[in-house]
Write an enzyme that holds these catalytic residues in place. Structure first.
Site, PDB file in Angstrom:
ATOM      1  N   ARG A 167      90.616 101.729   0.502  1.00  0.00           N
ATOM      2  CA  ARG A 167      89.956 102.967   0.944  1.00  0.00           C
ATOM      3  C   ARG A 167      90.798 104.157   0.519  1.00  0.00           C
ATOM      4  NH1 ARG A 167      91.127 104.761   5.618  1.00  0.00           N
ATOM      5  NH2 ARG A 167      90.963 102.779   6.729  1.00  0.00           N
ATOM      6  N   TYR A 219      67.982 120.689  -2.834  1.00  0.00           N
ATOM      7  CA  TYR A 219      67.639 119.265  -2.853  1.00  0.00           C
ATOM      8  C   TYR A 219      67.320 118.840  -1.412  1.00  0.00           C
ATOM      9  CZ  TYR A 219      68.356 114.237  -2.975  1.00  0.00           C
ATOM     10  OH  TYR A 219      68.199 112.885  -2.832  1.00  0.00           O
ATOM     11  N   ASP A 232      76.334 122.295  -6.746  1.00  0.00           N
ATOM     12  CA  ASP A 232      75.800 120.954  -6.990  1.00  0.00           C
ATOM     13  C   ASP A 232      75.381 120.915  -8.453  1.00  0.00           C
ATOM     14  OD1 ASP A 232      74.201 118.700  -7.327  1.00  0.00           O
ATOM     15  OD2 ASP A 232      73.383 118.797  -5.298  1.00  0.00           O
ATOM     16  N   LYS A 288      72.709 110.056 -10.835  1.00  0.00           N
ATOM     17  CA  LYS A 288      71.774 110.643 -11.792  1.00  0.00           C
ATOM     18  C   LYS A 288      72.367 110.612 -13.197  1.00  0.00           C
ATOM     19  CE  LYS A 288      69.711 111.267  -7.882  1.00  0.00           C
ATOM     20  NZ  LYS A 288      69.788 112.496  -7.105  1.00  0.00           N
TER      21      LYS A 288
END
Ligand code: PLP
Length: 392
Positions: free
Chosen positions: A54, A114, A187, A212
Site C-alpha cells: 500500500r 463529469y 481533470d 480512459k
C-alpha cells in the site's frame, strides 16, 4: 554513476520515464510485482525503501514516475513533480479533496462536470462539510464570482468538458484561483497529457481517470494525481497511503503499457475524429456538432492555444429529438453502444439516458437529442459507413 539523461519529448518520456531495465534481471519492462510485503534485512533494513505494497510497490512506482514525467518532464526529473496512481479516477479525486480541503471549505466546480465528480461533491463530500458552487468555466467573471476568497480551497476545471466539449482557459483560471488563495485542479482525462499539460499552464494538480486514454484499451479502471509543488505532493502522497485507494500492481502495469502508445493512439483518435466531424457537419439529420476543432466552435482558438490537437471525443444533436438520438445509438454496429471513452474501439452513447442520466433535472442536464462518440482506431471509412447507416 553518471546521471541518466533527462528526456523531455513526449514519445520518449512515455517509453522510458520510470522504466529503466529491472536492476535484478534486466527485464526491459517493469515486472508486475504482485506482492504485499517485503523481506527486511534486519529490522528496518528495507531494500529500496519497500516495506508494504500500500505504501510502495515497484510496478506502481514505475507508473507514477512515468505519469509525473508525462505531465511535467523537467519537474519530474528534478524530483519536484510527483505522480500518484489510484484504484480509479474517483478514488484519486476523493483522496485529493480530503487532502487539500477541510470541513467548512468550498470548491468551485464546472457546471457541466463529469457526473461522478459532481456526485462526489454533491452526495458524498457535502455531508462532510465541503460546499461547492457550479460555475460556467468559459466565463471568467462567473468563475471569479463563484470563488469565496479565504474559504474556497480549490477551483476544479475540466477541459474539454463532457459531453459538450466546452473549452476553459487554464492559464486565466489559474490566475483567478491563485489570486484568491485557491488551488487549481484540472481533470485532464479528456485531453490526456499528450494533448494538454495543465501543470505547465499554471495548474497545481492534475487528475486523471487512467481508465480512459492513458490506459486506452478498455481493460482497466484506474486514476492518477500529479502535483508540481513538493509540499502539496507530499500531502497527497501521505493521504494516498493513509486512505489506501492505491492502484494494484497488475492495473499499474496495464496503465503503464497503455501510456507507451498514447502519442500514436491520440494522433489517430484526432485524425479519425476530424473526418467524422466533417461527415456529421454535412449530414442533413445532424443539427449541431460539438468539437473544439471546428472553426466556428466557441473554444476553437483557445483549444488551438492550449492543446496540441483537438481530441477524439465528438458530440452531435440529431433532428427528431430524443427518440431519434436513441435510435442512432441502437442502430450503430461498429460503434459499440457503451459508456466510458478513450479506448482503441469506438463507442457511441446517449448521454441523457446513460452517462448523464444522474444529472437530469439539475443545471448539468444535457440536450435529449445528443449523441456522444468516443472515436476509436478502426479504419475511418468503416466508422463513417457505420455512422451513415445509423443515421439512416
Ligand atoms: C471517467 C471519468 C472520471 C472518473 O474516473 P473512474 O476511473 O471512472 O473513477 C473522472 N473524470 C472524467 C472526465 C472521466 O471521464
Amino acid at each position: 554513476m553518471t546521471e541518466p539523461p533527462v528526456w523531455t519529448r513526449f514519445e520518449t518520456v512515455a517509453l522510458h520515464a520510470g522504466q529503466e531495465p529491472d536492476a535484478a534481471t534486466g527485464s526491459v519492462v517493469p515486472p508486475i510485482y504482485q506482492v504485499s510485503t517485503y523481506k527486511q534485512d534486519g529490522v528496518g533494513g528495507l531494500r529500496g525503501g519497500y516495506e508494504y505494497s500500500r505504501s510502495g510497490n515497484p510496478t506502481r512506482d514505475a507508473l507514477q514516475a512515468c505519469l509525473a514525467a508525462l505531465e511535467d518532464p523537467l519537474g519530474a526529473a528534478a524530483g519536484t513533480t510527483r505522480g500518484m496512481a489510484f484504484a480509479s479516477g474517483l478514488a484519486a479525486e476523493d483522496t485529493l479533496l480530503r487532502a487539500v480541503c477541510a470541513p467548512g471549505g468550498h470548491a468551485v466546480i464546472p457546471d457541466d462536470a463529469y457526473g461522478g465528480t459532481y456526485r462526489l461533491f454533491a452526495k458524498v463530500l457535502a455531508r462532510w462539510g465541503l460546499d461547492h458552487t457550479p460555475a460556467r468555466l468559459t466565463d471568467l467573471d462567473a468563475v471569479a464570482a463563484a470563488i469565496e476568497p479565504g474559504r474556497t480551497n480549490v477551483v476544479w476545471v475540466e477541459t474539454p468538458t463532457n459531453p459538450l466539449l466546452r473549452v476553459a482557459d487554464i492559464a486565466a483560471i489559474a490566475e483567478v484561483a491563485h489570486a484568491a488563495g485557491a488551488l487549481l485542479v484540472v481533470d485532464n482525462t479528456f485531453a490526456s497529457p499528450y494533448l494538454q499539460q495543465p501543470l505547465l499552464l499554471g495548474a497545481d494538480i492534475v487528475v486523471h481517470s487512467t481508465t480512459k486514454y492513458l490506459g486506452g484499451h478498455s481493460d482497466v479502471i484506474g486514476g492518477a494525481l500529479v502535483a508540481r509543488d513538493p509540499e502539496i505532493a507530499e500531502k497527497l502522497a501521505y493521504h494516498q497511503n493513509a486512505m489506501g485507494a492505491v492502484a494494484g500492481p497488475f492495473d499499474s502495469w496495464l496503465v503503464l503499457r497503455g501510456a507507451k502508445t498514447l502519442a500514436v493512439r491520440m494522433d489517430r483518435h484526432c485524425a479519425n475524429a476530424k473526418v467524422i466531424v466533417e461527415m456529421l457537419l454535412a449530414h442533413p439529420k445532424v443539427i449541431e456538432v460539438f468539437y473544439p476543432g471546428i472553426e466556428g466552435h466557441d473554444g476553437y482558438s483557445l483549444a488551438r492555444k492550449q492543446m496540441r490537437d483537438f481530441g477524439g471525443m465528438v458530440s452531435f444533436r440529431v433532428s427528431g429529438g430524443e427518440s431519434a438520438a436513441v435510435e442512432v445509438c441502437n442502430r450503430a454496429r461498429l460503434f459499440t453502444l457503451g459508456e466510458s471513452l478513450g479506448g482503441v474501439e469506438s463507442l457511441i452513447e446517449h448521454p441523457g439516458r446513460m452517462t448523464h442520466a444522474s444529472v437530469a433535472g439539475t443545471p448539468l442536464e444535457v440536450p435529449a437529442d445528443l449523441v456522444r462518440l468516443s472515436v476509436g482506431l478502426e479504419h475511418v471509412d468503416d466508422l463513417i459507413a457505420d455512422l451513415s447507416q445509423a443515421l439512416g
